[in-house]
Structures are given as C-alpha cells and as structure tokens.
Design a protein around this motif. Sequence first.
Motif, PDB file in Angstrom:
ATOM      1  N   ASP A 114       0.756  -1.070   0.168  1.00  0.00           N
ATOM      2  CA  ASP A 114       0.125   0.190  -0.011  1.00  0.00           C
ATOM      3  C   ASP A 114       0.914   1.149   0.094  1.00  0.00           C
ATOM      4  O   ASP A 114       1.416   1.554   0.955  1.00  0.00           O
ATOM      5  N   GLN A 116       0.156   4.351  -0.438  1.00  0.00           N
ATOM      6  CA  GLN A 116      -0.237   5.422   0.672  1.00  0.00           C
ATOM      7  C   GLN A 116      -0.158   5.390   1.855  1.00  0.00           C
ATOM      8  O   GLN A 116       0.120   6.284   2.803  1.00  0.00           O
ATOM      9  N   LEU A 119       4.974   5.215   4.288  1.00  0.00           N
ATOM     10  CA  LEU A 119       5.850   6.495   3.945  1.00  0.00           C
ATOM     11  C   LEU A 119       6.756   6.450   2.959  1.00  0.00           C
ATOM     12  O   LEU A 119       7.146   7.296   2.249  1.00  0.00           O
ATOM     13  N   HIS A 122       6.028   6.847  -0.389  1.00  0.00           N
ATOM     14  CA  HIS A 122       5.314   8.179  -0.936  1.00  0.00           C
ATOM     15  C   HIS A 122       6.204   8.893  -2.034  1.00  0.00           C
ATOM     16  O   HIS A 122       5.634   9.171  -3.041  1.00  0.00           O
ATOM     17  N   TYR A 125       5.979   6.995  -5.644  1.00  0.00           N
ATOM     18  CA  TYR A 125       4.602   6.923  -5.973  1.00  0.00           C
ATOM     19  C   TYR A 125       3.960   8.200  -6.284  1.00  0.00           C
ATOM     20  O   TYR A 125       3.519   8.392  -7.544  1.00  0.00           O
ATOM     21  N   GLU A 126       4.454   9.236  -5.563  1.00  0.00           N
ATOM     22  CA  GLU A 126       3.863  10.492  -5.973  1.00  0.00           C
ATOM     23  C   GLU A 126       4.642  11.173  -7.339  1.00  0.00           C
ATOM     24  O   GLU A 126       3.986  11.720  -8.240  1.00  0.00           O
ATOM     25  N   TYR A 129       2.879   9.293 -10.123  1.00  0.00           N
ATOM     26  CA  TYR A 129       1.569   9.698 -10.379  1.00  0.00           C
ATOM     27  C   TYR A 129       1.609  10.927 -11.347  1.00  0.00           C
ATOM     28  O   TYR A 129       0.971  11.247 -12.257  1.00  0.00           O
ATOM     29  N   PRO A 137      -0.892  13.028  -6.577  1.00  0.00           N
ATOM     30  CA  PRO A 137      -1.967  12.263  -5.887  1.00  0.00           C
ATOM     31  C   PRO A 137      -2.632  12.697  -4.898  1.00  0.00           C
ATOM     32  O   PRO A 137      -2.250  13.251  -3.982  1.00  0.00           O
ATOM     33  N   PHE A 139      -3.249  11.791  -1.670  1.00  0.00           N
ATOM     34  CA  PHE A 139      -2.585  11.047  -0.530  1.00  0.00           C
ATOM     35  C   PHE A 139      -3.993  11.475   0.608  1.00  0.00           C
ATOM     36  O   PHE A 139      -4.350  12.560   0.822  1.00  0.00           O
ATOM     37  N   THR A 141      -5.146  12.363   4.316  1.00  0.00           N
ATOM     38  CA  THR A 141      -4.577  12.994   5.394  1.00  0.00           C
ATOM     39  C   THR A 141      -4.859  12.389   6.710  1.00  0.00           C
ATOM     40  O   THR A 141      -6.135  12.033   6.597  1.00  0.00           O
ATOM     41  N   GLN A 145      -1.494  15.490  10.082  1.00  0.00           N
ATOM     42  CA  GLN A 145      -1.211  16.393   9.012  1.00  0.00           C
ATOM     43  C   GLN A 145      -2.335  17.541   8.807  1.00  0.00           C
ATOM     44  O   GLN A 145      -1.790  18.457   8.301  1.00  0.00           O
TER      45      GLN A 145
END
Length: 153
Positions: A114, A116, A119, A122, A125-126, A129, A137, A139, A141, A145
């Motif tokens: 996963d 998302q 960490l 991230h 993936y970001e 994306y 993306p 994400f 919160t 955050q």
Amino acid sequence: MANQASSSSTALEVLIEDEEFLYGAESGWVEARTSCDHLASLSSDLVHIPTPETPCNRCHNPSENWLCLCCKEVLCSRFVNKHMLEHYQKVNHCLALSYSDLSIWCFSCDAYLDAQAILQLHPVYETAYILKFGQAPPFPTTDNQAEASTSGN
C-alpha cells in the motif's frame, strides 16, 4: 419455469452465504500490505525516475512495464516477456512499481504494498503519479497532517 427460478435463487443463496467468495480470494480481490521487511533495498533517489512511457530495457516493449525500485531499471511484466521477474530472480531486487496502474509489488513477500500507507513509498508513488497524470496524487491526510496544514506549520 418455477423450477428454474427456484434453482437460480438457491444458487444465489449459496453464493451469498459463502462470505469467502464475496470478500476474499474467490473474488480476485487482494488487500495490499501496509508494511514490508524489504524497504531497506529501495533506491536512495526515487524522485528522479524514468517516465511511464519508457520501454522495457531488454525487449523494448512499450507497455506493461515495471520500474525496479532498487536500481530504477524498467522491465516488462510477467504477462509480456517476464523481464522484471527474471531481474528479481537474478539480482534479488524485490520491489517494483507497475507503470500500468502504479501498484507496488514485493516479489519476496509475494504481495502488493500500500503506497499510501507506507511512508517510504510516498516519493516514488507521487513522482510516478505526477509523470502519468500531471498532478499530485490524492494522499489521505491524517489528523496530525490536517492540523499542521491548518496551523501553518
């Protein structure tokens, strides 16, 4: 006709009673893992990655390609010529991101991860994306955050 309706509803009742069919392996749905013991093998720079249109480095296939998250090599899936799978078997780089759907797979865990929830995933993936869709993306919160962003921290 009444006989057919009776047998159809009986079959449906059996399916509904079989929770494993509705919520588990029989449906083809799998739950991504929220942890992985192999994250230490991630490349130190996953912000600078090849674009999703990059062909397989071996056969030059233009689609169904994966990004090795250990060395950043782009190789095709097991449904094409299996170059990413062969890469894992040869050099034991177990983490890969699919450029098709941006899923992340750990060959050693034999499971999706996963992105998302983990960490460490991230950044890649970001970046993937943004390269694929042209925007960041969504994400989820956490309360912490959300509080930090509203308090100006």
